[in-house]
Write a protein that holds these residues in place. Structure first.
Motif, PDB file in Angstrom:
ATOM      1  N   LYS A 107       0.802  -1.233   0.000  1.00 19.70           N
ATOM      2  CA  LYS A 107       0.000   0.000   0.000  1.00 19.70           C
ATOM      3  C   LYS A 107       0.835   1.284   0.000  1.00 19.70           C
ATOM      4  O   LYS A 107       0.319   2.359  -0.320  1.00 19.70           O
ATOM      5  N   LYS A 108       2.095   1.176   0.339  1.00 18.94           N
ATOM      6  CA  LYS A 108       2.948   2.364   0.379  1.00 18.94           C
ATOM      7  C   LYS A 108       4.366   1.943   0.028  1.00 18.94           C
ATOM      8  O   LYS A 108       4.867   0.928   0.540  1.00 18.94           O
ATOM      9  N   GLY A 109       5.003   2.695  -0.861  1.00 19.74           N
ATOM     10  CA  GLY A 109       6.358   2.298  -1.250  1.00 19.74           C
ATOM     11  C   GLY A 109       7.006   3.286  -2.195  1.00 19.74           C
ATOM     12  O   GLY A 109       6.512   4.396  -2.416  1.00 19.74           O
ATOM     13  N   THR A 110       8.127   2.879  -2.754  1.00 19.91           N
ATOM     14  CA  THR A 110       8.901   3.718  -3.674  1.00 19.91           C
ATOM     15  C   THR A 110       9.257   2.911  -4.912  1.00 19.91           C
ATOM     16  O   THR A 110       9.673   1.752  -4.805  1.00 19.91           O
ATOM     17  N   ILE A 111       9.071   3.522  -6.058  1.00 21.66           N
ATOM     18  CA  ILE A 111       9.467   2.905  -7.326  1.00 21.66           C
ATOM     19  C   ILE A 111      10.739   3.601  -7.783  1.00 21.66           C
ATOM     20  O   ILE A 111      10.739   4.806  -8.048  1.00 21.66           O
ATOM     21  N   SER A 112      11.834   2.856  -7.847  1.00 23.15           N
ATOM     22  CA  SER A 112      13.127   3.406  -8.282  1.00 23.15           C
ATOM     23  C   SER A 112      13.579   2.642  -9.523  1.00 23.15           C
ATOM     24  O   SER A 112      14.346   1.675  -9.412  1.00 23.15           O
ATOM     25  N   GLU A 113      13.108   3.045 -10.656  1.00 23.66           N
ATOM     26  CA  GLU A 113      13.437   2.390 -11.916  1.00 23.66           C
ATOM     27  C   GLU A 113      13.816   3.446 -12.947  1.00 23.66           C
ATOM     28  O   GLU A 113      13.069   4.392 -13.197  1.00 23.66           O
ATOM     29  N   SER A 114      15.000   3.272 -13.538  1.00 24.30           N
ATOM     30  CA  SER A 114      15.465   4.231 -14.542  1.00 24.30           C
ATOM     31  C   SER A 114      14.582   4.181 -15.782  1.00 24.30           C
ATOM     32  O   SER A 114      14.039   3.126 -16.134  1.00 24.30           O
ATOM     33  N   LEU A 115      14.455   5.329 -16.439  1.00 28.99           N
ATOM     34  CA  LEU A 115      13.580   5.441 -17.604  1.00 28.99           C
ATOM     35  C   LEU A 115      14.354   5.915 -18.827  1.00 28.99           C
ATOM     36  O   LEU A 115      15.244   6.752 -18.743  1.00 28.99           O
ATOM     37  N   LEU A 116      13.954   5.374 -19.967  1.00 28.96           N
ATOM     38  CA  LEU A 116      14.511   5.770 -21.257  1.00 28.96           C
ATOM     39  C   LEU A 116      13.379   6.297 -22.117  1.00 28.96           C
ATOM     40  O   LEU A 116      12.356   5.616 -22.273  1.00 28.96           O
ATOM     41  N   ALA A 135      14.972   7.532 -12.012  1.00 27.61           N
ATOM     42  CA  ALA A 135      13.644   8.083 -11.748  1.00 27.61           C
ATOM     43  C   ALA A 135      13.107   7.476 -10.459  1.00 27.61           C
ATOM     44  O   ALA A 135      13.182   6.252 -10.271  1.00 27.61           O
ATOM     45  N   ILE A 136      12.576   8.319  -9.593  1.00 30.32           N
ATOM     46  CA  ILE A 136      12.103   7.864  -8.278  1.00 30.32           C
ATOM     47  C   ILE A 136      10.707   8.419  -8.019  1.00 30.32           C
ATOM     48  O   ILE A 136      10.480   9.628  -8.111  1.00 30.32           O
ATOM     49  N   THR A 137       9.779   7.527  -7.706  1.00 28.18           N
ATOM     50  CA  THR A 137       8.400   7.908  -7.402  1.00 28.18           C
ATOM     51  C   THR A 137       7.972   7.269  -6.089  1.00 28.18           C
ATOM     52  O   THR A 137       8.089   6.057  -5.916  1.00 28.18           O
ATOM     53  N   HIS A 138       7.489   8.072  -5.145  1.00 28.74           N
ATOM     54  CA  HIS A 138       6.923   7.560  -3.902  1.00 28.74           C
ATOM     55  C   HIS A 138       5.411   7.493  -4.051  1.00 28.74           C
ATOM     56  O   HIS A 138       4.801   8.400  -4.635  1.00 28.74           O
ATOM     57  N   TYR A 139       4.808   6.441  -3.540  1.00 30.40           N
ATOM     58  CA  TYR A 139       3.352   6.308  -3.679  1.00 30.40           C
ATOM     59  C   TYR A 139       2.721   5.832  -2.373  1.00 30.40           C
ATOM     60  O   TYR A 139       3.367   5.217  -1.535  1.00 30.40           O
ATOM     61  N   VAL A 151      -4.475   6.734  -5.545  1.00 36.13           N
ATOM     62  CA  VAL A 151      -3.091   6.725  -5.072  1.00 36.13           C
ATOM     63  C   VAL A 151      -2.506   8.132  -5.047  1.00 36.13           C
ATOM     64  O   VAL A 151      -2.688   8.910  -5.988  1.00 36.13           O
ATOM     65  N   ARG A 152      -1.799   8.456  -3.942  1.00 36.72           N
ATOM     66  CA  ARG A 152      -1.023   9.696  -3.878  1.00 36.72           C
ATOM     67  C   ARG A 152       0.371   9.409  -4.430  1.00 36.72           C
ATOM     68  O   ARG A 152       0.987   8.385  -4.092  1.00 36.72           O
ATOM     69  N   LEU A 153       0.875  10.315  -5.249  1.00 39.71           N
ATOM     70  CA  LEU A 153       2.180  10.132  -5.886  1.00 39.71           C
ATOM     71  C   LEU A 153       3.062  11.344  -5.620  1.00 39.71           C
ATOM     72  O   LEU A 153       2.643  12.483  -5.847  1.00 39.71           O
ATOM     73  N   ILE A 154       4.272  11.091  -5.153  1.00 40.00           N
ATOM     74  CA  ILE A 154       5.243  12.162  -4.930  1.00 40.00           C
ATOM     75  C   ILE A 154       6.471  11.857  -5.792  1.00 40.00           C
ATOM     76  O   ILE A 154       7.267  10.974  -5.458  1.00 40.00           O
ATOM     77  N   PRO A 155       6.627  12.535  -6.919  1.00 39.93           N
ATOM     78  CA  PRO A 155       7.817  12.282  -7.752  1.00 39.93           C
ATOM     79  C   PRO A 155       9.042  12.990  -7.177  1.00 39.93           C
ATOM     80  O   PRO A 155       9.004  14.202  -6.937  1.00 39.93           O
ATOM     81  N   GLU A 156      10.092  12.227  -6.952  1.00 40.44           N
ATOM     82  CA  GLU A 156      11.342  12.827  -6.463  1.00 40.44           C
ATOM     83  C   GLU A 156      12.156  13.368  -7.621  1.00 40.44           C
ATOM     84  O   GLU A 156      12.942  14.298  -7.473  1.00 40.44           O
ATOM     85  N   THR A 157      11.979  12.758  -8.792  1.00 36.98           N
ATOM     86  CA  THR A 157      12.614  13.226 -10.022  1.00 36.98           C
ATOM     87  C   THR A 157      11.494  13.643 -10.987  1.00 36.98           C
ATOM     88  O   THR A 157      10.322  13.379 -10.735  1.00 36.98           O
TER      89      THR A 157
END
Length: 226
Positions: A107-116, A135-139, A151-157
């Motif tokens: 239910k709560k976490g961070t997605i840290s996956e590089s994007l092209l 790229a880092i997204t907290h949700y 879902v709440r999303l907080i983009p770090e990048t």
């Protein structure tokens, strides 16, 4: 241009114009020559302040065409430079909300996956390519409906299509986002909204927080108030 009459202004002073961008409109023009948020906002300034000639209004960040929410314009070149710098240096805090397909196990976490960014496809892909960017997204899941999650999303990048690509990658694409597996609900509208933005004022330097109302079509679709 009478479109400015429907412009939802969140805040304005001599340095900033902050508006709630509707889903389905471009911030800046492209080859389609469609009316843009920039043009509508300039028409608003010109009419309200009876300005002769061209109106200066600078884009310092963008939202994708199908996305709604807070958009900040600079009303002079000095403010444009300082705001652009604040975005580049990640001094701006953004909060989005999205309706995503499926029920999240975590239910709560961070997605840290590089994007092209793949220009030919006009979309971002998770990639470990040398040219990909971190790229880092907290949700955080706020509420659950029948096979849908708010879902709440907080983009770090701030990578292009970051939220859309990240949510698709973890198996919960944004509802209506056909490009990333969310199906098609409305033309040129997806359930992603930039709800809040906190930014240092370009002159006074104090932190200003702006909040944009969620589009009516969300509640109409869900039959509940959000």
């Amino acid at each position: 241009m009478a479109d400015f009459l429907n412009l939802e202004v969140i805040y304005e002073d001599n340095h900033l114009l902050v508006v709630n961008k509707p889903a389905g409109i471009l911030v800046q023009g492209d080859i389609t020559k469609s009316t843009t948020l920039l043009e509508i906002s300039k028409a608003y300034i010109k009419e309200k302040y009876k300005k002769p000639g061209n109106v200066f209004l600078a884009i310092v960040h963008r939202l994708d065409k199908p996305v709604s929410g807070v958009v900040i314009f600079a009303r002079n070149s000095k403010s444009a430079g300082r705001l652009s710098e604040a975005f580049r240096e990640r001094k701006v805090e953004k909060e989005y909300i999205a309706l995503c397909k499926g029920i999240f196990k975590v239910k709560k976490g961070t997605i840290s996956e590089s994007l092209l960014w793949v220009e030919k496809e006009r979309k971002a892909r998770v990639s470990q390519d040398d040219k990909s960017k971190n790229a880092i997204t907290h949700y955080e899941v706020l509420e659950e409906f029948k096979n849908l999650s708010l879902v709440r999303l907080i983009p770090e990048t701030g990578r292009k299509h970051q939220l859309r690509a990240h949510l698709s990658y973890i198996g919960h694409p944004i509802l209506g986002d056909e490009k990333y597996g969310g199906g098609r609900i409305f033309k040129d509208r997806i359930f992603l909204h930039c709800k809040k933005m906190a930014v240092p004022h370009p002159v006074r330097k104090d932190i200003m927080e702006f909040e944009a109302k969620i589009p009516d079509f969300w509640s109409e679709f869900l039959k509940v108030e959000i």
